[in-house]
Motif scaffolding. Structure first.
Motif, PDB file in Angstrom:
ATOM      1  N   LEU A 125    -119.638 -56.313  71.012  1.00 10.88           N
ATOM      2  CA  LEU A 125    -119.880 -56.191  69.604  1.00 10.88           C
ATOM      3  C   LEU A 125    -119.298 -54.967  69.004  1.00 10.88           C
ATOM      4  CD1 LEU A 125    -121.677 -57.413  67.559  1.00 10.88           C
ATOM      5  CD2 LEU A 125    -123.617 -56.108  68.053  1.00 10.88           C
ATOM      6  N   LYS A 126    -118.991 -55.567  67.837  1.00  9.67           N
ATOM      7  CA  LYS A 126    -118.380 -53.938  66.808  1.00  9.67           C
ATOM      8  C   LYS A 126    -118.580 -54.351  65.482  1.00  9.67           C
ATOM      9  CE  LYS A 126    -113.554 -55.611  67.307  1.00  9.67           C
ATOM     10  NZ  LYS A 126    -112.031 -55.147  67.469  1.00  9.67           N
ATOM     11  N   GLY A 127    -118.537 -53.559  64.435  1.00  6.77           N
ATOM     12  CA  GLY A 127    -118.643 -53.549  63.294  1.00  6.77           C
ATOM     13  C   GLY A 127    -119.334 -52.379  62.555  1.00  6.77           C
ATOM     14  N   LEU A 128    -119.449 -52.284  61.542  1.00  4.38           N
ATOM     15  CA  LEU A 128    -120.278 -51.041  60.682  1.00  4.38           C
ATOM     16  C   LEU A 128    -121.572 -51.414  60.686  1.00  4.38           C
ATOM     17  CD1 LEU A 128    -120.118 -48.433  59.143  1.00  4.38           C
ATOM     18  CD2 LEU A 128    -119.582 -49.612  57.101  1.00  4.38           C
ATOM     19  N   LEU A 129    -122.412 -50.707  61.409  1.00  9.59           N
ATOM     20  CA  LEU A 129    -123.862 -50.779  61.397  1.00  9.59           C
ATOM     21  C   LEU A 129    -124.290 -49.619  60.483  1.00  9.59           C
ATOM     22  CD1 LEU A 129    -126.402 -52.141  62.388  1.00  9.59           C
ATOM     23  CD2 LEU A 129    -126.492 -50.271  64.338  1.00  9.59           C
ATOM     24  N   THR A 130    -125.373 -50.149  59.671  1.00  7.49           N
ATOM     25  CA  THR A 130    -126.144 -48.936  58.725  1.00  7.49           C
ATOM     26  C   THR A 130    -127.565 -49.400  58.971  1.00  7.49           C
ATOM     27  OG1 THR A 130    -124.335 -48.771  57.065  1.00  7.49           O
ATOM     28  CG2 THR A 130    -126.450 -48.132  56.581  1.00  7.49           C
ATOM     29  N   ALA A 131    -128.437 -48.468  59.361  1.00 13.44           N
ATOM     30  CA  ALA A 131    -129.746 -48.782  59.602  1.00 13.44           C
ATOM     31  C   ALA A 131    -130.634 -47.492  59.002  1.00 13.44           C
ATOM     32  CB  ALA A 131    -129.968 -48.937  61.180  1.00 13.44           C
ATOM     33  N   ASP A 132    -131.790 -47.915  58.383  1.00 13.11           N
ATOM     34  CA  ASP A 132    -132.439 -46.922  57.750  1.00 13.11           C
ATOM     35  C   ASP A 132    -133.996 -47.558  57.777  1.00 13.11           C
ATOM     36  OD1 ASP A 132    -134.065 -44.536  56.823  1.00 13.11           O
ATOM     37  OD2 ASP A 132    -132.858 -44.854  54.672  1.00 13.11           O
ATOM     38  N   LEU A 133    -134.547 -47.353  58.753  1.00  9.95           N
ATOM     39  CA  LEU A 133    -136.142 -47.824  59.005  1.00  9.95           C
ATOM     40  C   LEU A 133    -137.160 -46.890  59.094  1.00  9.95           C
ATOM     41  CD1 LEU A 133    -135.253 -50.745  61.655  1.00  9.95           C
ATOM     42  CD2 LEU A 133    -135.788 -51.160  59.205  1.00  9.95           C
ATOM     43  N   ARG A 134    -138.185 -47.186  58.568  1.00  7.52           N
ATOM     44  CA  ARG A 134    -139.404 -46.409  58.774  1.00  7.52           C
ATOM     45  C   ARG A 134    -140.697 -47.006  59.319  1.00  7.52           C
ATOM     46  NH1 ARG A 134    -136.714 -44.497  54.229  1.00  7.52           N
ATOM     47  NH2 ARG A 134    -136.166 -42.318  54.168  1.00  7.52           N
ATOM     48  N   LEU A 135    -141.402 -46.396  59.987  1.00  9.41           N
ATOM     49  CA  LEU A 135    -142.811 -47.007  60.618  1.00  9.41           C
ATOM     50  C   LEU A 135    -143.648 -46.221  60.571  1.00  9.41           C
ATOM     51  CD1 LEU A 135    -143.596 -49.342  62.469  1.00  9.41           C
ATOM     52  CD2 LEU A 135    -143.373 -47.963  64.426  1.00  9.41           C
ATOM     53  N   SER A 136    -144.911 -46.720  59.892  1.00 10.28           N
ATOM     54  CA  SER A 136    -146.096 -46.223  59.567  1.00 10.28           C
ATOM     55  C   SER A 136    -147.269 -46.930  59.921  1.00 10.28           C
ATOM     56  CB  SER A 136    -146.025 -45.562  57.906  1.00 10.28           C
ATOM     57  OG  SER A 136    -145.874 -46.873  57.188  1.00 10.28           O
ATOM     58  N   GLY A 137    -148.383 -46.529  59.188  1.00 10.64           N
ATOM     59  CA  GLY A 137    -149.602 -47.189  59.515  1.00 10.64           C
ATOM     60  C   GLY A 137    -150.370 -46.703  60.673  1.00 10.64           C
ATOM     61  N   THR A 138    -150.805 -47.468  61.599  1.00  6.20           N
ATOM     62  CA  THR A 138    -151.281 -47.273  62.857  1.00  6.20           C
ATOM     63  C   THR A 138    -151.024 -48.442  64.068  1.00  6.20           C
ATOM     64  OG1 THR A 138    -153.371 -48.564  62.614  1.00  6.20           O
ATOM     65  CG2 THR A 138    -153.636 -46.553  61.821  1.00  6.20           C
ATOM     66  N   ALA A 139    -151.279 -47.921  65.315  1.00  6.34           N
ATOM     67  CA  ALA A 139    -150.945 -48.731  66.152  1.00  6.34           C
ATOM     68  C   ALA A 139    -151.358 -50.147  66.233  1.00  6.34           C
ATOM     69  CB  ALA A 139    -151.001 -48.021  67.615  1.00  6.34           C
ATOM     70  N   ALA A 140    -152.748 -50.329  65.805  1.00  4.99           N
ATOM     71  CA  ALA A 140    -153.153 -51.641  65.501  1.00  4.99           C
ATOM     72  C   ALA A 140    -152.578 -52.304  64.201  1.00  4.99           C
ATOM     73  CB  ALA A 140    -154.720 -51.325  65.493  1.00  4.99           C
ATOM     74  N   ALA A 141    -152.229 -51.725  63.171  1.00  6.08           N
ATOM     75  CA  ALA A 141    -151.747 -52.115  62.122  1.00  6.08           C
ATOM     76  C   ALA A 141    -150.448 -51.364  61.659  1.00  6.08           C
ATOM     77  CB  ALA A 141    -152.621 -52.111  61.092  1.00  6.08           C
TER      78      ALA A 141
END
Length: 198
Positions: free
Chosen positions: A37-53
């Motif tokens: 696999l090759k190509g230009l990857l752009t990722a910007d992810l944020r995770l918040s809340g709680t483990a249950a939600a």
């Protein structure tokens, strides 16, 4: 011993994933030697809340991508992918498109749901049109298909219809070393019935 992670259900979450560059640099860490696999990857992810939600937000895109399965010869060209997390417990596959380099097309949509942080569920829909799914020296096959996939990390089910358009098999000289020579013995010694002249 395997690594075990335990997080209290009410524990707050705060994490961010950022990447911008060639996906091949990351793909080399994946233990899938038959896949490229090759190509230009752009990722910007944020995770918040709680483990249950848990709550996710951000986007992942792949542009100018190329994929190849070394064993089956399957190739994806002009691979474009967009994943969107909209501030809920879902990661949505908004766009998946690719060609096989021969006029065939692939497209797909789907969703990954984090109702539970460690047990996400998913569903996806994949469509192929005159797609060269198998591209080997000895056999090629192009297909039409409409497939759906749903489940979780422990169990999944796929269903749909696959229609073959064209299959070509080439034997060439691949069987020459395995062909057994048979000694032919004529039975009757030439004294059997003679052909009737018209």
């Amino acid at each position: 011993a395997p690594l075990a992670v335990s997080i209290a259900p009410a524990a707050p979450l705060s994490a961010r994933l950022y990447w911008s560059g060639e996906v091949g640099q990351l793909w080399g860490l994946v233990p899938l030697p038959e896949h490229r696999l090759k190509g230009l990857l752009t990722a910007d992810l944020r995770l918040s809340g709680t483990a249950a939600a848990p709550v996710a937000s951000g986007q992942v895109t792949l542009t100018g991508g190329e994929y190849e399965h070394l064993r089956f010869g399957t190739q994806l060209r002009k691979l474009e992918l967009s994943l969107v997390a909209d501030g809920t417990r879902r990661l949505r596959l908004d766009r998946l498109t690719a060609s096989d380099g021969k006029g065939g097309r692939l497209s797909g949509t789907g969703e990954l749901r984090f109702d539970e942080l460690w047990a996400p569920s998913f569903d996806a829909k994949l469509e192929l049109h005159d797609f060269l799914a198998l591209r080997r020296d000895d056999v090629t096959a192009s297909v039409d298909a409409e497939l759906t996939l749903d489940g979780n990390m422990s169990r999944a089910a796929a269903k749909g219809v696959i229609t073959t358009r064209q299959i070509e098999a080439r034997v060439d000289n691949t069987l020459s070393s395995d062909v057994v020579k048979l000694d032919v013995i004529e039975v009757g010694g030439g004294h059997g019935r003679q052909p009737v002249e018209p």
